[in-house]
Motif scaffolding. Structure first.
Motif, mmCIF file in Angstrom:
data_model
loop_
_atom_site.group_PDB
_atom_site.id
_atom_site.type_symbol
_atom_site.label_atom_id
_atom_site.label_comp_id
_atom_site.label_asym_id
_atom_site.label_seq_id
_atom_site.Cartn_x
_atom_site.Cartn_y
_atom_site.Cartn_z
ATOM 1 N N GLU A 1 6.050 4.534 -7.679
ATOM 2 C CA GLU A 1 5.407 4.947 -6.434
ATOM 3 C C GLU A 1 5.926 4.230 -5.199
ATOM 4 O O GLU A 1 5.737 4.721 -4.085
ATOM 5 C CB GLU A 1 3.892 4.729 -6.533
ATOM 6 N N THR A 2 6.573 3.052 -5.384
ATOM 7 C CA THR A 2 6.921 2.237 -4.215
ATOM 8 C C THR A 2 8.373 1.796 -4.141
ATOM 9 O O THR A 2 8.820 1.360 -3.083
ATOM 10 C CB THR A 2 6.067 0.953 -4.175
ATOM 11 N N LEU B 1 0.838 -1.199 0.000
ATOM 12 C CA LEU B 1 0.000 0.000 0.000
ATOM 13 C C LEU B 1 0.868 1.243 0.000
ATOM 14 O O LEU B 1 1.980 1.236 0.535
ATOM 15 C CB LEU B 1 -0.897 0.053 1.247
ATOM 16 N N ILE B 2 0.312 2.306 -0.593
ATOM 17 C CA ILE B 2 0.950 3.615 -0.538
ATOM 18 C C ILE B 2 0.042 4.574 0.227
ATOM 19 O O ILE B 2 -1.178 4.461 0.181
ATOM 20 C CB ILE B 2 1.261 4.186 -1.939
ATOM 21 N N HIS B 3 0.661 5.512 0.941
ATOM 22 C CA HIS B 3 -0.064 6.602 1.591
ATOM 23 C C HIS B 3 0.017 7.775 0.618
ATOM 24 O O HIS B 3 1.065 8.394 0.473
ATOM 25 C CB HIS B 3 0.592 6.920 2.930
ATOM 26 N N ARG B 4 -1.089 8.029 -0.065
ATOM 27 C CA ARG B 4 -1.101 9.011 -1.150
ATOM 28 C C ARG B 4 -0.817 10.420 -0.648
ATOM 29 O O ARG B 4 -1.321 10.839 0.388
ATOM 30 C CB ARG B 4 -2.453 8.992 -1.866
ATOM 31 N N SER B 5 -0.054 11.158 -1.441
ATOM 32 C CA SER B 5 0.254 12.550 -1.120
ATOM 33 C C SER B 5 -0.893 13.492 -1.466
ATOM 34 O O SER B 5 -1.026 14.549 -0.854
ATOM 35 C CB SER B 5 1.498 13.005 -1.897
ATOM 36 N N SER C 1 3.621 9.273 -3.182
ATOM 37 C CA SER C 1 3.381 8.405 -2.026
ATOM 38 C C SER C 1 4.256 8.858 -0.860
ATOM 39 O O SER C 1 5.467 8.709 -0.907
ATOM 40 C CB SER C 1 3.695 6.954 -2.380
ATOM 41 N N ARG C 2 3.638 9.379 0.160
ATOM 42 C CA ARG C 2 4.425 9.866 1.298
ATOM 43 C C ARG C 2 4.946 8.729 2.159
ATOM 44 O O ARG C 2 5.872 8.912 2.934
ATOM 45 C CB ARG C 2 3.642 10.859 2.129
ATOM 46 N N TRP D 1 -4.827 5.797 1.990
ATOM 47 C CA TRP D 1 -4.002 4.655 1.605
ATOM 48 C C TRP D 1 -4.608 4.039 0.358
ATOM 49 O O TRP D 1 -5.817 4.094 0.145
ATOM 50 C CB TRP D 1 -3.934 3.651 2.747
ATOM 51 N N SER D 2 -3.747 3.469 -0.474
ATOM 52 C CA SER D 2 -4.185 3.008 -1.786
ATOM 53 C C SER D 2 -3.253 1.926 -2.311
ATOM 54 O O SER D 2 -2.112 1.806 -1.871
ATOM 55 C CB SER D 2 -4.171 4.215 -2.737
#
Length: 160
Positions: free
Chosen positions: A69-70, A36-40, A121-122, A45-46
């Motif tokens: 992104e990751t 998962l990414i924590h969207r900026s 992605s933060r 989360w996504s």
């Protein structure tokens, strides 16, 4: 900073003015955890993903977006489903674009790389399936993940 605002079945939602094919990827590691990414842009989360570029295949876009992104390189393994609900629109505040949802969700396995956030992605994490409900997500992302978890490779892809 550009913000992304999702609207679903909202009579106050702006009218869609574009349709952009995109891809999301359910990437798993050897332990079965989901990437998962924590969207900026919306603080949710996504799954990793994004727009498919001209001249690019769906799997190539999925691998590229995941890496960007990751920091994780993945190998595509299957299809969760297609998502094109006209009642789900996404407003991008930087330019007033309002996209109708159009996403293809693939499955993949991680093959290499280190978790590395990007401008989109933060934060990036491997998440146990049992912990997914603790992460704030848009309803559309939660739906995609639930279809993946329900199917577990034994059902036809979702078409919607």
């Amino acid at each position: 900073m550009t913000r992304r605002i999702d609207f679903y079945n909202d009579p106050q939602a702006p009218a869609a003015n574009s349709l952009v094919p995109s891809v999301n990827v359910v990437v798993t590691n050897e332990a079965g955890h989901i990437l998962l990414i924590h969207r900026s842009d919306n603080d949710n989360w996504s799954l990793p993903g994004g727009a498919i570029d001209l001249g690019e295949s769906i799997p190539a876009a999925a691998v590229r977006e995941t890496l960007e992104e990751t920091g994780i390189t993945c190998e595509i393994t299957g299809l969760v489903g297609t998502y094109s609900d006209p009642n789900h629109v996404i407003l991008y505040t930087s330019n007033g674009e309002v996209r109708q949802e159009f996403s293809i969700v693939l499955t993949a396995r991680a093959v290499s790389g280190e978790l590395t956030p990007s401008t989109e992605s933060r934060e990036v994490r491997w998440v146990r399936r049992s912990d997914l409900e603790n992460y704030r997500m848009d309803r559309s992302m939660r739906l995609r993940i639930s279809h993946y978890l329900q199917a577990d490779g034994n059902q036809s892809p979702h078409i919607g």
